[in-house]
Design an enzyme around this catalytic site. Structure first.
Site, PDB file in Angstrom:
ATOM      1  CB  THR A 238      -0.902  -0.019   1.257  1.00 19.79           C
ATOM      2  OG1 THR A 238      -1.468   1.261   1.442  1.00 19.79           O
ATOM      3  CG2 THR A 238      -0.105  -0.351   2.510  1.00 19.79           C
ATOM      4  CG  ASP A 239      -1.144   4.998  -0.858  1.00 12.56           C
ATOM      5  OD1 ASP A 239      -1.662   4.347   0.067  1.00 12.56           O
ATOM      6  OD2 ASP A 239      -1.756   5.888  -1.490  1.00 12.56           O
ATOM      7  CD  GLU A 240      -3.356   3.313   4.286  1.00 13.92           C
ATOM      8  OE1 GLU A 240      -3.297   3.331   5.520  1.00 13.92           O
ATOM      9  OE2 GLU A 240      -4.394   3.043   3.661  1.00 13.92           O
TER      10      GLU A 240
ATOM     11  CE1 TYR B  14      -3.163  -2.656   5.776  1.00 10.53           C
ATOM     12  CE2 TYR B  14      -3.186  -0.297   5.324  1.00 10.53           C
ATOM     13  CZ  TYR B  14      -3.209  -1.606   4.870  1.00 10.53           C
ATOM     14  OH  TYR B  14      -3.277  -1.871   3.518  1.00 10.53           O
TER      15      TYR B  14
ATOM     16  CB  ALA C 255       3.794  -0.107  11.573  1.00  6.72           C
TER      17      ALA C 255
ATOM     18  CE  LYS D  76       0.140  -4.646   2.909  1.00  7.51           C
ATOM     19  NZ  LYS D  76      -0.275  -5.960   2.343  1.00  7.51           N
TER      20      LYS D  76
ATOM     21  CG  LEU E 224     -15.139   7.225   2.863  1.00  8.60           C
ATOM     22  CD1 LEU E 224     -15.598   7.910   4.134  1.00  8.60           C
ATOM     23  CD2 LEU E 224     -14.226   8.170   2.099  1.00  8.60           C
TER      24      LEU E 224
ATOM     25  N   GLY F 135      -3.866   9.553  14.788  1.00  9.49           N
ATOM     26  CA  GLY F 135      -2.737   9.496  13.835  1.00  9.49           C
ATOM     27  C   GLY F 135      -3.183   9.552  12.381  1.00  9.49           C
TER      28      GLY F 135
HETATM   29  P1  NAD Z   1      -9.606  -7.197   2.448  1.00 11.09           P
HETATM   30  O1  NAD Z   1      -9.554  -6.949   3.910  1.00 11.09           O
HETATM   31  O2  NAD Z   1     -10.855  -6.918   1.688  1.00 11.09           O
HETATM   32  O3  NAD Z   1      -9.233  -8.723   2.141  1.00 11.09           O
HETATM   33  C1  NAD Z   1      -8.214  -9.379   2.810  1.00 11.09           C
HETATM   34  C2  NAD Z   1      -8.400 -10.877   2.571  1.00 11.09           C
HETATM   35  O4  NAD Z   1      -7.330 -11.561   3.244  1.00 11.09           O
HETATM   36  C3  NAD Z   1      -9.706 -11.444   3.140  1.00 11.09           C
HETATM   37  O5  NAD Z   1     -10.308 -12.292   2.200  1.00 11.09           O
HETATM   38  C4  NAD Z   1      -9.269 -12.220   4.361  1.00 11.09           C
HETATM   39  O6  NAD Z   1     -10.105 -13.322   4.670  1.00 11.09           O
HETATM   40  C5  NAD Z   1      -7.874 -12.662   3.961  1.00 11.09           C
HETATM   41  N1  NAD Z   1      -7.020 -12.931   5.119  1.00 11.09           N
HETATM   42  C6  NAD Z   1      -6.833 -12.145   6.209  1.00 11.09           C
HETATM   43  N2  NAD Z   1      -6.002 -12.761   7.082  1.00 11.09           N
HETATM   44  C7  NAD Z   1      -5.640 -13.947   6.518  1.00 11.09           C
HETATM   45  C8  NAD Z   1      -4.813 -15.016   6.923  1.00 11.09           C
HETATM   46  N3  NAD Z   1      -4.184 -15.002   8.093  1.00 11.09           N
HETATM   47  N4  NAD Z   1      -4.652 -16.058   6.076  1.00 11.09           N
HETATM   48  C9  NAD Z   1      -5.297 -16.102   4.873  1.00 11.09           C
HETATM   49  N5  NAD Z   1      -6.123 -15.133   4.470  1.00 11.09           N
HETATM   50  C10 NAD Z   1      -6.290 -14.061   5.277  1.00 11.09           C
HETATM   51  O7  NAD Z   1      -8.379  -6.388   1.849  1.00 11.09           O
HETATM   52  P2  NAD Z   1      -8.202  -5.669   0.433  1.00 11.09           P
HETATM   53  O8  NAD Z   1      -8.697  -4.291   0.561  1.00 11.09           O
HETATM   54  O9  NAD Z   1      -8.714  -6.540  -0.625  1.00 11.09           O
HETATM   55  O10 NAD Z   1      -6.611  -5.599   0.360  1.00 11.09           O
HETATM   56  C11 NAD Z   1      -5.870  -6.670  -0.192  1.00 11.09           C
HETATM   57  C12 NAD Z   1      -4.398  -6.336  -0.142  1.00 11.09           C
HETATM   58  O11 NAD Z   1      -4.156  -5.138  -0.865  1.00 11.09           O
HETATM   59  C13 NAD Z   1      -3.870  -6.094   1.269  1.00 11.09           C
HETATM   60  O12 NAD Z   1      -2.596  -6.660   1.361  1.00 11.09           O
HETATM   61  C14 NAD Z   1      -3.821  -4.580   1.390  1.00 11.09           C
HETATM   62  O13 NAD Z   1      -2.787  -4.185   2.277  1.00 11.09           O
HETATM   63  C15 NAD Z   1      -3.493  -4.186  -0.041  1.00 11.09           C
HETATM   64  N6  NAD Z   1      -3.971  -2.869  -0.454  1.00 11.09           N
HETATM   65  C16 NAD Z   1      -5.283  -2.509  -0.259  1.00 11.09           C
HETATM   66  C17 NAD Z   1      -5.726  -1.268  -0.704  1.00 11.09           C
HETATM   67  C18 NAD Z   1      -7.166  -0.840  -0.549  1.00 11.09           C
HETATM   68  O14 NAD Z   1      -7.502   0.310  -0.832  1.00 11.09           O
HETATM   69  N7  NAD Z   1      -8.076  -1.713  -0.148  1.00 11.09           N
HETATM   70  C19 NAD Z   1      -4.824  -0.386  -1.316  1.00 11.09           C
HETATM   71  C20 NAD Z   1      -3.492  -0.795  -1.495  1.00 11.09           C
HETATM   72  C21 NAD Z   1      -3.089  -2.035  -1.065  1.00 11.09           C
HETATM   73  P1  TYD Z   2     -10.654   4.068   4.657  1.00 15.84           P
HETATM   74  O1  TYD Z   2     -11.658   3.661   3.640  1.00 15.84           O
HETATM   75  O2  TYD Z   2     -10.716   3.440   6.016  1.00 15.84           O
HETATM   76  O3  TYD Z   2      -9.212   3.892   3.990  1.00 15.84           O
HETATM   77  P2  TYD Z   2      -7.738   4.362   4.528  1.00 15.84           P
HETATM   78  O4  TYD Z   2      -7.827   4.675   5.966  1.00 15.84           O
HETATM   79  O5  TYD Z   2      -6.908   3.147   4.260  1.00 15.84           O
HETATM   80  O6  TYD Z   2      -7.367   5.537   3.672  1.00 15.84           O
HETATM   81  O7  TYD Z   2     -10.774   5.637   4.867  1.00 15.84           O
HETATM   82  C1  TYD Z   2     -10.638   6.546   3.807  1.00 15.84           C
HETATM   83  C2  TYD Z   2     -10.683   7.949   4.381  1.00 15.84           C
HETATM   84  O8  TYD Z   2     -11.988   8.195   4.923  1.00 15.84           O
HETATM   85  C3  TYD Z   2      -9.716   8.155   5.530  1.00 15.84           C
HETATM   86  O9  TYD Z   2      -9.195   9.469   5.464  1.00 15.84           O
HETATM   87  C4  TYD Z   2     -10.584   7.998   6.771  1.00 15.84           C
HETATM   88  C5  TYD Z   2     -11.935   8.511   6.313  1.00 15.84           C
HETATM   89  N1  TYD Z   2     -13.107   7.886   6.952  1.00 15.84           N
HETATM   90  C6  TYD Z   2     -14.103   8.674   7.548  1.00 15.84           C
HETATM   91  O10 TYD Z   2     -14.021   9.920   7.563  1.00 15.84           O
HETATM   92  N2  TYD Z   2     -15.166   8.048   8.126  1.00 15.84           N
HETATM   93  C7  TYD Z   2     -15.299   6.688   8.132  1.00 15.84           C
HETATM   94  O11 TYD Z   2     -16.293   6.164   8.702  1.00 15.84           O
HETATM   95  C8  TYD Z   2     -14.283   5.893   7.500  1.00 15.84           C
HETATM   96  C9  TYD Z   2     -14.373   4.393   7.492  1.00 15.84           C
HETATM   97  C10 TYD Z   2     -13.204   6.531   6.922  1.00 15.84           C
END
Ligand code: NAD
Ligand code: TYD
Length: 377
Positions: A134-136, A183, A185, A187, A223, A316
């Site tokens: 992630t970019d985070e 989270y 940290a 990643k 969100l 944070g």
């Molecule tokens: P998500 O939470 O929707 O899905 C995570 C999946 O991992 C779930 O299906 C869960 O059951 C599985 N999982 C969790 N713990 C596990 C374990 N111990 N063993 C096996 N499976 C397990 O997450 P997402 O949003 O689809 O993100 C997927 C990946 O992409 C993550 O690594 C996240 O850090 C990265 N990512 C997400 C975003 C975003 O905006 N959602 C952006 C950049 C990177």
């Molecule tokens: P989120 O979808 O949790 O993604 P991330 O924290 O990984 O960026 O949140 C996106 C943005 O929206 C973030 O700045 C936090 C904000 N947010 C709210 O203001 N209210 C909410 O209920 C949620 C879940 C997120």
């Protein structure tokens, strides 16, 4: 490559990646590996679950022995690793689970892959360990603007014509890691382990760092799906702080396409940033969602604005994320396919039209799907 494991394949992004690979590569054996935590939902994969090149395995990535067995039994050539705990708010309440899954789980996969691949005559030839990050991990950027211009300003990125930006800086592939939440940290730590396996053992690894994704099948704690569902049910929309934080949004299928491209064409040991040059202040994005939902449901324009409820800020809370994906665009020719306005409308429509999916998730019924579909078969 023939036998591919996609971890976290029942989650939001993972399910889009599994679907893309199963449909696009009938010659591959695509193994979706997932523990099915609260975030894993097999209904996300309903449309492909009977395809002959698809298999689901319920497994915890922390289970080194089980994964090593799977590597041997399935003769795994490639791993696309998405499994993780992914929600910042949960990580603030429960950091241990994040360290366990994101760090120790990734390490277990790396070590099992290393032992298996090193036991083969060809060793690492034709193998790939692709870690999705992630970019985070880069931390947070400032909100800074050129003199006299109100944000957001339009700028010209080296790769894309114009984009909206809330500051002069971006995250680049060589930006120093500076994670702030448990989270990010965790990643960051997993990214370091992946790179260490390349540098120490010669494992062919790749890491990508992507911006916030949106689209169908996202768990409604994040969100966009949370707010679409709340607007529909006329529930309060909890905006953290002043809603001034900026996120860079990418349609999930564009991320999946980037993953496909990088998995096949990316250079070993490289890092690629993935993002659409699409920054939005939370409050502005929320207003777009309100407008879109109200218009689709036939509510009087702006009637859901009253649902906006400012709540205590996230601890944070990173101010701004903004990815520079020039390297990926120039070297591999990837670019986002959807304009944001199109993507958000498509997303809103999907959640409104798939109320059954949403109801199953919010009621918890989705967790029974595995037993119904797989147990006793
Ligand atoms: P998500 O939470 O929707 O899905 C995570 C999946 O991992 C779930 O299906 C869960 O059951 C599985 N999982 C969790 N713990 C596990 C374990 N111990 N063993 C096996 N499976 C397990 O997450 P997402 O949003 O689809 O993100 C997927 C990946 O992409 C993550 O690594 C996240 O850090 C990265 N990512 C997400 C975003 C975003 O905006 N959602 C952006 C950049 C990177
Ligand atoms: P989120 O979808 O949790 O993604 P991330 O924290 O990984 O960026 O949140 C996106 C943005 O929206 C973030 O700045 C936090 C904000 N947010 C709210 O203001 N209210 C909410 O209920 C949620 C879940 C997120």
């Amino acid at each position: 490559m023939k036998n591919i494991v996609i971890t976290g394949g029942a989650g939001f992004i993972g399910s889009h990646v599994v679907r893309l690979f199963v449909n696009k590569y009938p010659e591959y054996n695509v193994i979706c590996l997932d523990k099915l935590t609260y975030a894993g939902n097999l209904a996300n994969l309903k449309d492909i679950e009977n395809k002959p090149n698809y298999k689901f395995v319920k497994m915890d990535i922390c289970d080194f022995e089980a994964f090593y067995q799977l590597m041997q039994n399935e003769k795994v050539d490639g791993i696309i690793h998405l499994a993780a705990e992914s929600h910042v708010d949960r990580s603030i309440k429960d950091p241990f689970t994040f360290a366990q899954t994101n760090v120790m789980g990734t390490l277990a996969l790396l070590q099992a892959a290393k032992l298996y691949w090193e036991s083969l005559p060809e060793k690492y030839e034709g193998k790939r360990f692709y870690h999705i990050s992630t970019d985070e991990v880069y931390g947070a950027l400032e909100l800074t603007h050129p003199e006299g211009i109100e944000p957001p300003f339009t700028t010209t990125a080296s790769s894309s014509e114009h984009h909206l930006a809330y500051g002069k800086d971006f995250f680049y592939e060589d930006t120093k890691y500076n994670p702030h939440s448990p989270y990010s940290a965790a990643k960051a730590s997993s990214d370091h382990f992946v790179r260490a396996y390349h540098d120490t053992y010669g494992m062919p690894t790749i890491v990508t760092n992507c911006s916030n994704n949106y689209g169908p099948y996202q768990f409604p704690e994040k969100l966009i799906p949370l707010f679409i569902n709340n607007i529909r049910h006329r529930k309060p929309l909890p905006v953290y702080g002043k809603g001034e934080n900026v996120r860079d949004w990418l349609y999930v299928e564009d991320h999946a396409r980037a993953i496909d491209l990088i998995f096949h064409k990316g250079k070993t040991a490289e890092t690629y940033n993935i993002g659409g040059f699409n920054e939005w202040k939370n409050i502005d994005l929320i207003k777009v969602m309100i407008k879109t939902v109200d218009s689709i449901l036939g509510n009087p324009e702006g009637s859901s604005l009253e649902l906006i409820t400012y709540v205590t800020d996230r601890a944070g809370h990173d101010l701004r994320y903004a990815i520079d994906s020039t390297k990926l665009q120039k070297e591999l020719g990837w670019e986002p396919s959807l304009q944001f306005e199109e993507g958000i409308e498509k997303t809103v429509r999907w959640y409104l039209e798939n109320q059954e999916w949403m109801d199953n998730v919010t009621s918890g019924d989705y967790q029974k799907y595995y037993e119904t579909m797989y147990c006793g078969k």
